[in-house]
Design an enzyme around this catalytic site. Structure first.
Site, PDB file in Angstrom:
ATOM      1  N   SER A 151     -67.410   5.518   4.793  1.00  0.00           N
ATOM      2  CA  SER A 151     -66.431   4.500   4.424  1.00  0.00           C
ATOM      3  C   SER A 151     -65.463   4.324   5.582  1.00  0.00           C
ATOM      4  CB  SER A 151     -65.667   4.931   3.176  1.00  0.00           C
ATOM      5  OG  SER A 151     -64.472   4.172   3.085  1.00  0.00           O
ATOM      6  N   HIS A 175     -70.042   1.549   4.602  1.00  0.00           N
ATOM      7  CA  HIS A 175     -69.368   1.221   3.341  1.00  0.00           C
ATOM      8  C   HIS A 175     -68.014   0.579   3.646  1.00  0.00           C
ATOM      9  CE1 HIS A 175     -68.635   1.835  -0.985  1.00  0.00           C
ATOM     10  NE2 HIS A 175     -67.392   2.156  -0.653  1.00  0.00           N
ATOM     11  N   ASP A 226     -64.585  -0.975   2.051  1.00  0.00           N
ATOM     12  CA  ASP A 226     -63.737  -0.978   0.858  1.00  0.00           C
ATOM     13  C   ASP A 226     -62.762  -2.146   0.885  1.00  0.00           C
ATOM     14  OD1 ASP A 226     -64.563   1.353  -0.659  1.00  0.00           O
ATOM     15  OD2 ASP A 226     -63.918   2.501   1.100  1.00  0.00           O
ATOM     16  N   MET A 285     -59.884  -4.122  -0.966  1.00  0.00           N
ATOM     17  CA  MET A 285     -58.861  -3.923  -2.011  1.00  0.00           C
ATOM     18  C   MET A 285     -57.840  -5.049  -1.960  1.00  0.00           C
ATOM     19  SD  MET A 285     -58.179   0.157  -1.611  1.00  0.00           S
ATOM     20  CE  MET A 285     -59.517   1.304  -1.297  1.00  0.00           C
ATOM     21  N   HIS A 324     -67.879  -2.937  -1.097  1.00  0.00           N
ATOM     22  CA  HIS A 324     -67.367  -2.477  -2.397  1.00  0.00           C
ATOM     23  C   HIS A 324     -66.100  -3.278  -2.713  1.00  0.00           C
ATOM     24  CE1 HIS A 324     -65.368   1.193  -4.623  1.00  0.00           C
ATOM     25  NE2 HIS A 324     -65.609   0.180  -5.436  1.00  0.00           N
ATOM     26  N   MET A 338     -63.042  -4.047  -4.697  1.00  0.00           N
ATOM     27  CA  MET A 338     -62.070  -3.549  -5.676  1.00  0.00           C
ATOM     28  C   MET A 338     -61.023  -4.635  -5.830  1.00  0.00           C
ATOM     29  SD  MET A 338     -61.943   0.307  -4.201  1.00  0.00           S
ATOM     30  CE  MET A 338     -62.730  -0.229  -2.700  1.00  0.00           C
ATOM     31  N   MET A 344     -67.820   5.754  -9.402  1.00  0.00           N
ATOM     32  CA  MET A 344     -66.616   6.247  -8.718  1.00  0.00           C
ATOM     33  C   MET A 344     -66.367   7.681  -9.154  1.00  0.00           C
ATOM     34  SD  MET A 344     -65.718   3.826  -6.766  1.00  0.00           S
ATOM     35  CE  MET A 344     -64.315   4.701  -6.087  1.00  0.00           C
ATOM     36  N   PHE A 388     -57.595   4.657  -2.728  1.00  0.00           N
ATOM     37  CA  PHE A 388     -57.234   5.401  -1.513  1.00  0.00           C
ATOM     38  C   PHE A 388     -58.360   6.349  -1.110  1.00  0.00           C
ATOM     39  CE2 PHE A 388     -53.499   4.416  -4.008  1.00  0.00           C
ATOM     40  CZ  PHE A 388     -52.712   3.741  -3.080  1.00  0.00           C
ATOM     41  N   GLY A 389     -58.415   6.630   0.179  1.00  0.00           N
ATOM     42  CA  GLY A 389     -59.308   7.672   0.664  1.00  0.00           C
ATOM     43  C   GLY A 389     -58.644   9.029   0.488  1.00  0.00           C
ATOM     44  N   ASP A 426     -68.939   7.654  -4.931  1.00  0.00           N
ATOM     45  CA  ASP A 426     -67.867   7.285  -4.001  1.00  0.00           C
ATOM     46  C   ASP A 426     -66.570   7.963  -4.403  1.00  0.00           C
ATOM     47  OD1 ASP A 426     -66.172   6.001  -2.236  1.00  0.00           O
ATOM     48  OD2 ASP A 426     -66.461   3.986  -3.077  1.00  0.00           O
ATOM     49  N   GLY A 427     -66.069   8.805  -3.497  1.00  0.00           N
ATOM     50  CA  GLY A 427     -64.765   9.423  -3.694  1.00  0.00           C
ATOM     51  C   GLY A 427     -64.825  10.942  -3.724  1.00  0.00           C
ATOM     52  N   GLY A 428     -64.129  11.556  -2.773  1.00  0.00           N
ATOM     53  CA  GLY A 428     -64.047  13.012  -2.751  1.00  0.00           C
ATOM     54  C   GLY A 428     -65.350  13.706  -2.416  1.00  0.00           C
ATOM     55  N   GLY A 451     -65.620   9.061   3.235  1.00  0.00           N
ATOM     56  CA  GLY A 451     -64.623   8.555   4.173  1.00  0.00           C
ATOM     57  C   GLY A 451     -64.015   9.686   4.968  1.00  0.00           C
ATOM     58  N   SER A 452     -63.085  10.399   4.334  1.00  0.00           N
ATOM     59  CA  SER A 452     -62.363  11.452   5.055  1.00  0.00           C
ATOM     60  C   SER A 452     -63.278  12.593   5.507  1.00  0.00           C
ATOM     61  CB  SER A 452     -61.205  11.980   4.205  1.00  0.00           C
ATOM     62  OG  SER A 452     -61.638  12.270   2.907  1.00  0.00           O
TER      63      SER A 452
HETATM   64  C1  DX5 Z   1     -61.787   4.701  -2.810  1.00  0.00           C
HETATM   65  C2  DX5 Z   1     -62.836   4.042  -1.939  1.00  0.00           C
HETATM   66  C3  DX5 Z   1     -63.671   5.031  -1.217  1.00  0.00           C
HETATM   67  C4  DX5 Z   1     -62.912   5.891  -0.240  1.00  0.00           C
HETATM   68  C5  DX5 Z   1     -63.583   7.222  -0.173  1.00  0.00           C
HETATM   69  O1  DX5 Z   1     -61.103   3.736  -3.482  1.00  0.00           O
HETATM   70  O2  DX5 Z   1     -63.683   3.233  -2.706  1.00  0.00           O
HETATM   71  O3  DX5 Z   1     -64.796   4.430  -0.608  1.00  0.00           O
HETATM   72  O4  DX5 Z   1     -62.848   5.355   1.044  1.00  0.00           O
HETATM   73  O5  DX5 Z   1     -62.824   8.081   0.602  1.00  0.00           O
HETATM   74  P1  DX5 Z   1     -63.014   9.656   0.534  1.00  0.00           P
HETATM   75  O6  DX5 Z   1     -64.447   9.954   0.901  1.00  0.00           O
HETATM   76  O7  DX5 Z   1     -62.044  10.158   1.551  1.00  0.00           O
HETATM   77  O8  DX5 Z   1     -62.697  10.090  -0.865  1.00  0.00           O
HETATM   78 ZN    ZN Z   2     -65.682   2.538  -1.844  1.00  0.00          ZN
END
Ligand code: DX5
Ligand code: ZN
Length: 215
Positions: free
Chosen positions: A7, A32, A34, A36, A65, A67, A136, A142-143, A174-176, A196-197
């Site tokens: 991401s 990916h 994001d 928003m 994606h 959002m 999700m 947020f990442g 997606d996420g964490g 992402g992170s």
């Molecule tokens: C969250 C996003 C994710 C985010 C994931 O709203 O949809 O794609 O970037 O980031 P990490 O992998 O750091 O949780």
């Molecule tokens: Zn995403």
């Protein structure tokens, strides 16, 4: 083998091209993106203009994606900008069937997304029509948030439905996602991991992607 979709939300936006090339060279399978809008989620990120700018930078499929509220209004712009996948949240799409058909009519693969607290039953009547289901594992916005393990049974459920019906769909999370939670997701049936992170917070992206691929 499962796929990795970095991401770019966690990338350095002042060097976006380099950040994308870096993960492509490091073994990423998708990019990916994001999107928003500050309404559906509390954060604001990027729009079709960024997707258009990224398109010539990479050969990898662009996994967009959304959002955003009222995704129908923007689907055409993202398709024109070069998206390969467009995924919409069921929570933001009151006419989901129409929205999915709209995405597909533009020659783009269509995905549906479920927030952590939204039950899998919500996609019971659309799963036959989609190319991808995104679950999700954090609340979007947020990442860098922590993985919500109660989503794991939902991944399993989607995988069971897909297998039972012979559906050839991507099951994305997606996420964490990190090297520990990646295993839990893949064991539950996911085959595309967004991260992402866990990728962009590391200097060496190739190593970070490898760490996610082997657990
Ligand atoms: C969250 C996003 C994710 C985010 C994931 O709203 O949809 O794609 O970037 O980031 P990490 O992998 O750091 O949780
Ligand atoms: Zn995403």
């Amino acid at each position: 083998m499962f796929k990795i979709a970095p991401s770019i939300l966690s990338a350095d936006f002042s060097k976006l091209a380099k950040e994308i090339i870096d993960v492509e060279n490091g073994g990423a399978d998708y990019i990916h993106i994001d999107v928003m809008d500050g309404h559906f989620v509390p954060n604001i990120t990027m729009g079709p203009i960024v997707v258009e700018a990224i398109r010539p930078i990479t050969k990898l499929p662009l996994d967009v994606h959304l959002m955003i509220q009222n995704p129908d209004q923007y689907i055409e712009a993202f398709a024109k900008a070069g998206a390969d996948y467009i995924s919409v949240h069921v929570e933001a799409s009151p006419h989901l069937h129409r929205t999915i058909q709209h995405i597909k009519s533009l020659g783009v693969k269509a995905g549906v997304v479920l927030n952590p607290a939204t039950p899998v039953d919500m996609i019971q009547h659309i799963i036959n029509d989609v190319d991808l289901v995104l679950l999700m594992t954090v609340n979007p916005g947020f990442g860098g948030q922590s993985f919500i393990p109660s989503v794991l049974p939902k991944i399993k459920k989607v995988k069971e439905i897909a297998d039972k019906n012979g559906l050839n769909i991507e099951i994305e999370v997606d996420g964490g996602v990190n090297s520990e939670t990646a295993k839990l997701c893949v064991d539950a049936g996911a085959n595309v991991l967004v991260a992402g992170s866990a990728i962009y917070n590391h200097e060496n992206r190739k190593k970070a992607i490898e760490a996610l691929k082997k657990f």
